[in-house]
Scaffold this active site. Structure first.
Site, PDB file in Angstrom:
ATOM      1  CG  HIS A  66       0.749  17.173 -26.923  1.00  0.00           C
ATOM      2  ND1 HIS A  66       0.799  15.917 -26.371  1.00  0.00           N
ATOM      3  CD2 HIS A  66       0.344  18.002 -25.935  1.00  0.00           C
ATOM      4  CE1 HIS A  66       0.421  15.984 -25.105  1.00  0.00           C
ATOM      5  NE2 HIS A  66       0.153  17.245 -24.820  1.00  0.00           N
ATOM      6  CG  HIS A  89      -2.492  22.766 -17.297  1.00  0.00           C
ATOM      7  ND1 HIS A  89      -1.567  22.181 -16.463  1.00  0.00           N
ATOM      8  CD2 HIS A  89      -2.383  22.109 -18.481  1.00  0.00           C
ATOM      9  CE1 HIS A  89      -0.926  21.214 -17.117  1.00  0.00           C
ATOM     10  NE2 HIS A  89      -1.403  21.172 -18.349  1.00  0.00           N
TER      11      HIS A  89
END
Length: 732
Positions: free
Chosen positions: A265, A95
């Site tokens: 993920h 992020h």
């Protein structure tokens, strides 16, 4: 008169800048703040601090060991899922770096901006304040030897290594900023996660849904896409459209997009085990006693098993702290259905969980949970192109390993610019095309005597000061300090796509470069064409100054090399095209609705110029006559070709009255106040130096008696700055 003291609320109402500041009273006024944000006293280290020199004292192996140890050193105040902070730090690093957008080079992890608003309080960055606090003991230990910007990104890279994945490498070298980057436009919305599609034109239905430039996320406060689906609707095919566009805005293709999704993920989980309304304000709105912590969760303990972040709840794989290929195994092994998380978010769970795919709970011993996918995950097996890539990765796991490593490395380093800016022992030897490579310099540098000879030959070549200055500026002005791309090094102006850009064709720079190349080839000097173009510009400035009666020498440092066409990533390089350049009074028709003077400030910011340098360069280039094409707008002098202060003298002359000549008020005529005779024509970027109070203050000093020398000094300093912005071998 009352002697009663005001309350803190009354006092705040009187002194809060946002209630009384100039932007409140005159919101359309030209803001120059962005050109002042690098104040030399802003850093706690002082103006002479060099991060590269400080970092050189760091033991990277010791730092790596400390970060690795932190991964499993679970803290009671923020317990790690499955006893490992690795997935948490991966999200933090992703992020931090993932805000980068290729269109304008803004965003990314290169400045440590995640520490400040708005990023530290974006909904998509929920609870990352805790990840940064977990790193504080390490930052405290190493102090100025490691920047927050590097540490925030390095932690995620080490996290992958501690969970069994071998990364491509890592480059340090990100220096911290000390205030928010207020110049970045994150979108038009006035509320987080607004669902009005204000940043889009077209729609899914007409197949022409386009995200406004330069934005790269689908909603205010998100890094990329809404994990629940567009505007929270769990439609995987539509989500795929959003994913493709937002990742492309970051410079990622379909394969890189799938690799990052699958690889990222593979680790960790989503958090939404509790009511969303129990979560408190973001860090910037937290109360003073909360000390910068945000998103306080009042449900049960609010920690560990009760954590709420995105609102989705669950892990993607049964092995969330280990690198393996279970993400694709899991997603292909099941049929999926839409369900709701405890926080009310839409997510996908198997219709029936197959044996071996139950996920051990992150905090409750013996508890098992079904694997979970977001709508964005389902896009990987719903969109035909993504599905084909995902199947290939499933069948050839080694391909996924290689491509995830490269995509992750690109994600973390995309905003750092050329590889020459990287520091540390973990920088891989391989140079990648997205790093805008140039060849290493070979042989001895051109000598001072040879430079003197070349200066004389250029001056006698028949090329005018206007032509020389125009070509050098065109080569160097592509630089943008946001991601350190562009600039004169490499002489890419002679290659595609730059050779075909409208501004370069109309400026006639190709003929100038050809002549400089002839002079270079006829010389015995070991000098690149990139150096010749910059040297030619320096000679052009000197010629123009001499014509105005000033003998100056423009500093020139050789060492540039020439790139080849194979070294240019054409698609992303196209983002560097100057569709507007106030310094040459150039603006493509309908390129943007933003007023030209605001674009001028943005261009000056990209070039890392101060306000006095910006003004001197613009006024000086007007005097030299460096406009694109044949128009004379802003050439406020009777002696074009001379580096004089005539632009400022005639602009602030009270004997001239200015009036617009078009309805848009983009062009103006200056008439003699007494006779009404037209004296000059100009554009908005010319007249703003007389209308804006800050710029007029500088214009008047340059126009004053003795001001010409001051203007020329600032012109030269600004010129050298632009020519050397990309000389990372000189400046760190």
């Amino acid at each position: 008169m009352s002697d009663q003291k005001p309350t803190h609320r009354e006092w705040g109402a009187r002194t809060t800048p946002r209630l009384q500041g100039n932007e409140h009273w005159w919101p359309d006024q030209l803001a120059l703040n962005v050109l002042h944000q690098k104040h030399p006293d802003a850093s706690p280290f002082g103006k002479d601090f060099s991060y590269a020199e400080s970092f050189a004292q760091l033991d990277v192996d010791e730092l790596s060991a400390d970060v690795d140890a932190l991964m499993t050193d679970s803290q009671d105040w923020w317990p790690a899922d499955w006893g490992h902070y690795g997935p948490f730090f991966i999200r933090m690093s992703w992020h931090a770096a993932g805000t980068y957008r290729a269109v304008d080079g803004r965003g990314g992890g290169g400045t440590g901006a995640q520490r400040f608003a708005p990023l530290n309080s974006w909904p998509d960055n929920g609870n990352l304040d805790k990840a940064r606090r977990l790193l504080w003991p390490i930052k405290k230990k190493y102090g100025e030897k490691i920047s927050w910007a590097d540490l925030l990104v390095f932690a995620g890279n080490r996290a992958l290594e501690t969970m069994g994945f071998r990364t491509f490498g890592f480059g340090f070298g990100r220096a911290d900023i000390w205030a928010p980057e207020d110049d970045i436009y994150w979108g038009p919305e006035t509320e987080w996660l607004a669902t009005g599609d204000e940043r889009y034109t077209g729609s899914f239905e007409d197949g022409n849904r386009v995200l406004d430039n330069p934005l790269a996320a689908v909603q205010m406060g998100l890094i990329y896409v809404n994990p629940e689906g567009p505007n929270g609707v769990p439609d995987a095919l539509k989500s795929a459209q959003d994913v493709r566009e937002t990742f492309a805005r970051m410079g990622m293709n379909d394969r890189e997009t799938v690799a990052l999704t699958v690889g990222g993920h593979t680790f960790g989980k989503m958090h939404g085990n509790g009511p969303a309304e129990a979560v408190g304000e973001a860090p910037e709105a937290a109360k003073i006693h909360e000390q910068g912590f945000g998103w306080a969760n009042k449900h049960e303990t609010g920690l560990g098993e009760y954590a709420v972040t995105s609102g989705l709840e669950g892990a993607w794989t049964p092995t969330p702290t280990k690198w393996d290929h279970s993400y694709l195994d899991t997603i292909f092994a099941h049929q999926w259905k839409v369900t709701k998380s405890p926080a009310g978010a839409s997510q996908w769970e198997p219709v029936e969980v197959r044996e071996g795919y139950w996920v051990p709970d992150a905090h409750v011993e013996g508890k098992k949970n079904p694997p979970v996918m977001s709508t964005a995950d389902m896009a990987m097996i719903t969109d035909p192109d993504y599905l084909a890539i995902a199947r290939e990765y499933h069948e050839k796991p080694n391909v996924l390993v290689d491509e995830f490593a490269c995509a992750w490395y690109k994600l973390l380093h995309r905003d750092m610019g050329p590889r020459a800016r990287y520091l540390g022992p973990q920088v891989p030897d391989e140079v990648l095309i997205w790093q805008d490579p140039v060849p290493e310099h070979e042989g001895p540098l051109v000598s001072d005597d040879q430079i003197a000879t070349l200066r004389r030959q250029i001056a006698e070549s028949g090329l005018t000061s206007r032509e020389l200055v125009s070509a050098a500026w065109a080569s160097a002005c592509t630089y943008r300090q946001t991601d350190h791309r562009g600039g004169a090094n490499g002489a890419r102006i002679r290659l595609e796509p730059q050779a075909g850009w409208d501004v370069n064709v109309r400026s006639g720079v190709a003929a100038v470069i050809d002549r400089l190349e002839q002079l270079r080839d006829a010389s015995d000097a070991n000098i690149s064409l990139a150096d010749m173009i910059v040297l030619g510009g320096s000679v052009g400035v000197e010629m123009a100054a001499k014509a105005a009666g000033h003998d100056i020498t423009v500093p020139f440092t050789p060492g540039r090399t020439d790139a080849t066409q194979e070294m240019i990533e054409v698609d992303t390089h196209a983002h560097l095209e100057p569709r507007h350049d106030a310094f040459r009074n150039y603006r493509q028709t309908q390129a943007t609705s933003i007023p030209a003077e605001h674009l001028m400030v943005d261009r000056a910011f990209m070039l890392d110029l101060s306000v006095p340098q910006m003004a001197a360069l613009l006024g000086g280039m007007r005097a030299i006559g460096v406009n694109v094409g044949e128009d004379n707008d802003g050439i406020l002098t009777g002696r074009p070709g001379q580096l004089s202060n005539d632009f400022f003298v005639n602009l602030v002359d009270m004997g001239t009255v200015w009036e617009p000549v078009d309805e848009a008020e983009d062009r103006f005529e200056g008439r003699d106040r007494a006779t009404g005779e037209t004296k000059w024509t100009a554009t908005r970027v010319d007249l703003v130096y007389g209308s804006n109070s800050q710029l007029r203050a500088i214009a008047e000093e340059y126009a004053a008696d003795g001001g010409e020398q001051r203007m020329i000094d600032r012109f030269v300093s600004g010129w050298v700055k632009v020519m050397e912005n990309d000389r990372f071998d000189l400046y760190r």
